[in-house]
Scaffold this motif. Structure first.
Motif, PDB file in Angstrom:
ATOM      1  N   THR A 237       0.996  -1.156  -0.135  1.00  0.00           N
ATOM      2  CA  THR A 237      -0.132  -0.111  -0.094  1.00  0.00           C
ATOM      3  C   THR A 237       0.891   1.210   0.010  1.00  0.00           C
ATOM      4  O   THR A 237       0.389   2.328   0.047  1.00  0.00           O
ATOM      5  N   PHE A 238       2.113   1.140   0.009  1.00  0.00           N
ATOM      6  CA  PHE A 238       3.146   2.107   0.028  1.00  0.00           C
ATOM      7  C   PHE A 238       4.047   2.519  -1.228  1.00  0.00           C
ATOM      8  O   PHE A 238       5.189   2.649  -1.251  1.00  0.00           O
TER       9      PHE A 238
ATOM     10  N   LYS B 219      -2.416  10.812  10.050  1.00  0.00           N
ATOM     11  CA  LYS B 219      -2.910  11.090   8.475  1.00  0.00           C
ATOM     12  C   LYS B 219      -2.905   9.598   8.014  1.00  0.00           C
ATOM     13  O   LYS B 219      -3.683   9.106   7.481  1.00  0.00           O
ATOM     14  N   LEU B 220      -1.597   8.970   8.296  1.00  0.00           N
ATOM     15  CA  LEU B 220      -1.458   7.495   7.824  1.00  0.00           C
ATOM     16  C   LEU B 220      -2.394   6.565   8.377  1.00  0.00           C
ATOM     17  O   LEU B 220      -3.047   5.708   7.607  1.00  0.00           O
TER      18      LEU B 220
ATOM     19  N   LEU C 267      -5.040   4.271   5.779  1.00  0.00           N
ATOM     20  CA  LEU C 267      -4.680   2.924   5.926  1.00  0.00           C
ATOM     21  C   LEU C 267      -6.412   2.310   6.341  1.00  0.00           C
ATOM     22  O   LEU C 267      -6.781   1.400   5.878  1.00  0.00           O
ATOM     23  N   TYR C 268      -6.944   3.058   7.259  1.00  0.00           N
ATOM     24  CA  TYR C 268      -8.432   2.800   7.520  1.00  0.00           C
ATOM     25  C   TYR C 268      -9.243   2.954   6.303  1.00  0.00           C
ATOM     26  O   TYR C 268     -10.087   1.992   6.086  1.00  0.00           O
ATOM     27  N   ALA C 269      -9.077   4.068   5.547  1.00  0.00           N
ATOM     28  CA  ALA C 269      -9.757   4.307   4.534  1.00  0.00           C
ATOM     29  C   ALA C 269      -9.926   3.406   3.481  1.00  0.00           C
ATOM     30  O   ALA C 269     -10.877   2.972   2.508  1.00  0.00           O
TER      31      ALA C 269
ATOM     32  N   THR D 217      -5.134   1.986  15.049  1.00  0.00           N
ATOM     33  CA  THR D 217      -4.341   0.743  15.265  1.00  0.00           C
ATOM     34  C   THR D 217      -3.140   0.446  14.349  1.00  0.00           C
ATOM     35  O   THR D 217      -2.393  -0.388  14.338  1.00  0.00           O
ATOM     36  N   ALA D 218      -2.912   1.599  13.400  1.00  0.00           N
ATOM     37  CA  ALA D 218      -1.953   1.710  12.376  1.00  0.00           C
ATOM     38  C   ALA D 218      -0.449   1.184  12.972  1.00  0.00           C
ATOM     39  O   ALA D 218       0.283   0.305  12.511  1.00  0.00           O
TER      40      ALA D 218
END
Ligand SMILES: NC(=O)c1ccc[n+]([C@@H]2O[C@H](COP(=O)([O-])OP(=O)(O)OC[C@H]3O[C@@H](n4cnc5c(N)ncnc54)[C@H](O)[C@@H]3O)[C@@H](O)[C@H]2O)c1
Length: 262
Positions: free
Chosen positions: A153-154, A197-198, A202-204, A213-214
């Motif tokens: 995802t990065f 923000k991350l 990541l949730y979105a 929880t990230a």
């Protein structure tokens, strides 16, 4: 006792928050004059106030690292305020995670612009000033474990941080004749405002199941058993900014608690 950076002038991008702020404060404690270079003027002003209140020397310049004119002006601010530039720290960074198959050209270009092109521009403009001074200098770049390993995802962020390592090597080879060293470091998971923000992003995109929880998800597997805080990285930044690292160039120090083994 004199500090390790007495008399040095250090410009640091992204110096108004997170790691950059902790580094700027530490540099000032060690006797350096610090130029906080950031997009966020309020935060930059606050960072300078904090350093000055603690007895240090600091100023700020508002600049976007992808805008060469603004970066040139920031370098000039260091010279106007403090008379010279000894160390330039390309630390500002940006991430906007997307699932691999959804990554857009816009997302890729934005992340690469800030994290990679911003490092090239910062290195060039700081080095021009150092070359004109004729007394060498140091460039420090903030990479990431993501520069050593791709993450689904990065992907643009990983590509950009790999570019930072590559630019570190190219810059070191190009600037050695001017006694300018170029080094990088690669943190892993560091608890800074970047993760606010991350976590949302990541949730979105469904990468974490619930908000907040990230950080804990990503700290799993760190050999040291925990995420880092900026103070865990300060010693590495001080080493890279001080004469202790004078013989080192073109390197990237992993300071990630043993997250990525390369
Ligand atoms: N926090 C981590 O877990 C982590 C891990 C590895 C690498 N990094 C890298 O460390 C660096 C610092 O991250 P942080 O966690 O302290 O982040 P942060 O979000 O706390 O601070 C980043 C700062 O950079 C500034 N900034 C962003 N874009 C800018 C631009 N285009 N021009 C000028 N300033 C800009 C922001 O205003 C902010 O003050 C970044 O390069 C980041 O990619 C962070």
């Amino acid at each position: 006792m004199a500090g390790r950076l007495e008399g040095k002038v250090i410009g640091i991008t992204g110096g108004a928050s997170g790691m950059g702020l902790a580094f700027g404060e530490a540099f000032a404690r060690e006797g350096a004059s610090v130029l906080i270079v950031d997009l966020n003027e309020d935060a930059a002003k606050k960072a300078v106030e904090g350093i000055v209140e603690a007895g240090g020397s600091a100023a700020y310049a508002v600049a976007n690292v992808v805008d060469r004119t603004q970066v040139v002006a920031a370098v000039q601010t260091a010279v106007t305020e403090f008379g010279r530039l000894d160390v330039w720290f390309n630390n500002a960074g940006y991430n906007a995670p997307m699932q691999f198959l959804d990554i857009t050209e816009e997302n890729f270009r934005r992340v690469l612009d800030i994290n990679a092109l911003g490092v090239l521009i910062g290195t060039q403009e700081a080095a021009k000033q150092m070359v004109a001074q004729g007394q060498g200098g140091k460039i420090i770049n903030t990479s990431s474990i993501a520069g050593r390993e791709g993450f689904p995802t990065f992907a643009p962020y990983s590509a950009s941080k790999a570019a930072v390592i590559s630019l570190t090597q190219s810059g070191a080879k190009a600037l050695a004749k001017h006694e300018i060293t170029v080094n990088a470091f690669a943190p892993g998971v560091v608890a800074t405002p970047l993760w606010d923000k991350l976590d949302e992003d990541l949730y979105a995109i469904g990468d974490i199941q619930s908000r907040g929880t990230a950080l804990n998800e990503y700290e799993k597997g760190i050999i040291r058993g925990r995420m880092a805080h900026p103070k865990d990285i300060v010693g590495t930044a001080l080493f890279l900014a001080s004469e202790d690292s004078d013989y080192m160039t073109a390197q990237c120090i992993m300071i990630d608690g043993g997250m990525t083994l390369v």
